[in-house]
Design a protein around this motif. Structure first.
Motif, short mmCIF file in Angstrom:
data_model
loop_
_atom_site.label_atom_id
_atom_site.label_comp_id
_atom_site.label_asym_id
_atom_site.label_seq_id
_atom_site.Cartn_x
_atom_site.Cartn_y
_atom_site.Cartn_z
N ALA A 14 0.73 -1.16 0.43
CA ALA A 14 -0.54 -0.24 -0.06
C ALA A 14 1.15 1.31 -0.21
N TYR A 54 2.87 1.55 -3.75
CA TYR A 54 1.45 1.96 -4.72
C TYR A 54 1.83 3.74 -4.22
N TYR A 66 1.51 -3.22 -11.51
CA TYR A 66 0.13 -2.23 -11.12
C TYR A 66 -0.24 -1.03 -12.03
N LEU A 99 -6.55 -1.99 -1.38
CA LEU A 99 -5.71 -1.58 -1.21
C LEU A 99 -5.75 -1.60 0.63
N ARG A 129 -5.96 6.82 4.85
CA ARG A 129 -6.80 6.76 2.68
C ARG A 129 -7.55 7.94 3.14
#
Length: 563
Positions: free
Chosen positions: A196, A199, A232, A249, A256
């Protein structure tokens, strides 16, 4: 980056670098001044009183009175610091404790004070100055960069001091500076889940098509980031186009929410990346950031093996070593890109060199920085503001030249990090050289490799465990093994003698299933090693290190049998 901050920063780093370069002409005086200043400041600590630092007036007196010690001798003191005691190793308050990864040994606690942190920050600024000038001579520019290190603390001591990996402390204590440099918000480094975090760092960095650099502690980690970009690609492009952050994720809800508040759609950039993906079949760092000027990561030791795969992702992007450092100290500063030799960090510590004929001595005689010889290997000792004196980290370095009057050094291997079927002491440097040569000779990139010993205690043979890179095949594995045996004999004379005399049986090659080394890295993570600190061993005396991994093929040399 704000228009005025980057020029100010580059000007500052070039001035710091110029000052350092001037001091490399006065190595002996700079080192002596550093040591005597430190001893005066630390003379009233508990350890300072024990060793009578107040009475020491010369380097020779220091070497006579203070023993060469490994970390285990300091551990009782660091444990007391962990419990909240003060003035043990350092007179200044401990503001953070570096906890080493333990990926190549037991974990260590290293006290960090503001004075210690400032001495290391000076080395980092110096390295940036060297980088700025190196890029300028190559018509490249310094600018915003991508980093994926975690900034999560591991906890607080009973005394309330924060502790965690060294990189976490550096990033958190230098937050203002680093958030100016990053091509993504500082908050992207907060997720605990490794995938996560990578990403969202990539997602935010992809907004900026002019990003200039990528940084990771080790080359393997840069390859992993590039692999995530490739794997990804579709999800990243979709999130850029729609202004979303993938719902699959594993992101903490608060993080978030923070990131979504800073995120919006970038459809034009998404179209650019879609075109690249359609044309190239994948996304790579150099394709999505065409102005990429440098990647910065560790050089020397086992790192060199991974550089052979860099062109596939980074093409001709220069590789910069930045600083050669550990949680305990910064040892040297790289003066240029695409070079292995780094300049001893004479303002960050006092350094001594143990020549090879003294490695087994109880009280080894040491050389100073101006006394070492090019081509020789030494154990490196450091004295610095962490409160460690004549500290033997176990690193073996090679002197490869001089920068003015200051030695240029390369990390080769960790002493004790050797493997022996009898007494041949094969090092990671030996096997890394061999595997680099074999990749080129057979034109077959490896995902990774690790040498272990067979189960036999009396006559063990080497097991050469390799995983081929995705889509690769090894057409003649027996010839590969033959060449390995030959090349290792060339690299390690002791191995050659014992193979010729049949003290060591013929090695065997094991080709592991795809994903094997990913499993091994996951095991390290589950042991508590931070993902940004992973250092994968290329030799291991643990005969169970690769237990449970699927072997696709085991190859023997002619005449080799199980009898």
């Amino acid at each position: 980056m704000s228009n005025y901050i980057l020029p100010l920063l580059t000007t500052l780093t070039r001035q710091v670098k110029a000052n350092f370069v001037n001091k490399t002409h006065q190595t002996e005086a700079v080192q002596e001044r550093f040591l005597l200043t430190l001893l005066r400041r630390y003379q009233n600590t508990e350890l300072g009183r024990k060793w009578g630092l107040r009475e020491i007036r010369t380097i020779d007196q220091f070497r006579d009175r203070v023993p060469v010690l490994p970390y285990s001798s300091y551990e009782p003191y660091t444990e007391r610091i962990f419990q909240g005691e003060s003035n043990i190793l350092t007179p200044d308050p401990v503001v953070y404790l570096n906890l080493t990864s333990g990926s190549t040994g037991s974990k260590k606690l290293i006290p960090v004070t503001k004075r210690f942190q400032n001495s290391l920050r000076g080395a980092n600024l110096t390295s940036m100055g060297f980088l700025v000038d190196a890029l300028k001579t190559r018509q490249r520019q310094f600018g915003k960069l991508l980093i994926t290190n975690s900034v999560q603390l591991l906890g607080r001591t009973p005394g309330g001091v924060k502790y965690g990996p060294a990189s976490v402390g550096i990033l958190r204590m230098g937050k203002f500076l680093y958030q100016q440099l990053f091509a993504h918000p500082f908050e992207t480094l907060q997720p605990g889940n490794s995938l996560a975090r990578h990403y969202v760092c990539l997602l935010f960095a992809l907004r900026d098509r002019t990003m200039r650099g990528m940084i990771a502690n080790f080359p393997m980690l840069l390859l992993r980031t590039a692999s995530y970009l490739e794997t990804y690609a579709e999800d990243l492009i979709r999130d850029l186009d729609k202004g979303t952050i993938a719902n699959w994720l594993d992101l903490e809800s608060g993080i978030r929410s923070q990131l979504e508040h800073q995120w919006s759609a970038y459809p034009e950039r998404a179209r650019e990346l879609r075109d690249i993906l359609n044309q190239e079949g994948r996304l790579t760092p150099k394709r999505v950031w065409s102005d990429l000027s440098f990647v910065a990561t560790a050089r020397g030791g086992t790192s060199d093996f991974y550089f052979q795969r860099f062109p596939d992702y980074f093409e001709d992007t220069p590789v910069f070593g930045a600083v050669y450092s550990s949680a305990e100290a910064t040892f040297s500063i790289y003066p240029d890109v695409d070079t292995d030799g780094s300049v001893l960090a004479i303002e960050s510590g006092f350094f001594e060199f143990v020549p090879q004929d003294q490695w087994d001595a109880e009280h080894p005689k040491t050389l100073l920085a101006t006394e070492v010889k090019v081509g020789e290997h030494y154990r490196l000792l450091t004295t610095n503001y962490s409160g460690f004196y004549r500290y033997d980290i176990g690193d073996v370095i090679e002197v490869v030249g001089f920068y003015n009057k200051t030695p240029l050094i390369v990390f080769r291997y960790r002493r004790g990090g050797t493997m022996s079927a009898t007494t041949e002491k094969t090092t990671e440097h030996h096997v890394t050289q061999v595997m680099q040569a074999l990749q080129q000779e057979f034109d077959v990139p490896l995902e990774d490799f690790c040498l272990t010993l067979s189960e036999s205690i009396i006559t063990p043979h080497y097991l050469v465990n390799i995983e081929l890179a995705p889509g690769q095949r090894l057409d003649n594995p027996q010839l590969f093994l033959t060449r390995f045996d030959h090349q290792l004999q060339q690299a390690n004379t002791s191995y050659a003698v014992k193979r010729t005399d049949n003290y060591i049986p013929a090695p065997r090659l094991r080709i592991l299933a795809p994903g094997s080394f990913a499993i091994l890295r996951q095991r390290q993570l589950e042991r508590g090693v931070p993902d940004s600190q992973l250092k994968f061993p290329h030799i291991s005396n643990d005969r169970q290190f690769l237990a449970g991994l699927k072997v696709l093929e085991e190859v023997k040399l002619p005449g080799d049998s199980d009898e």
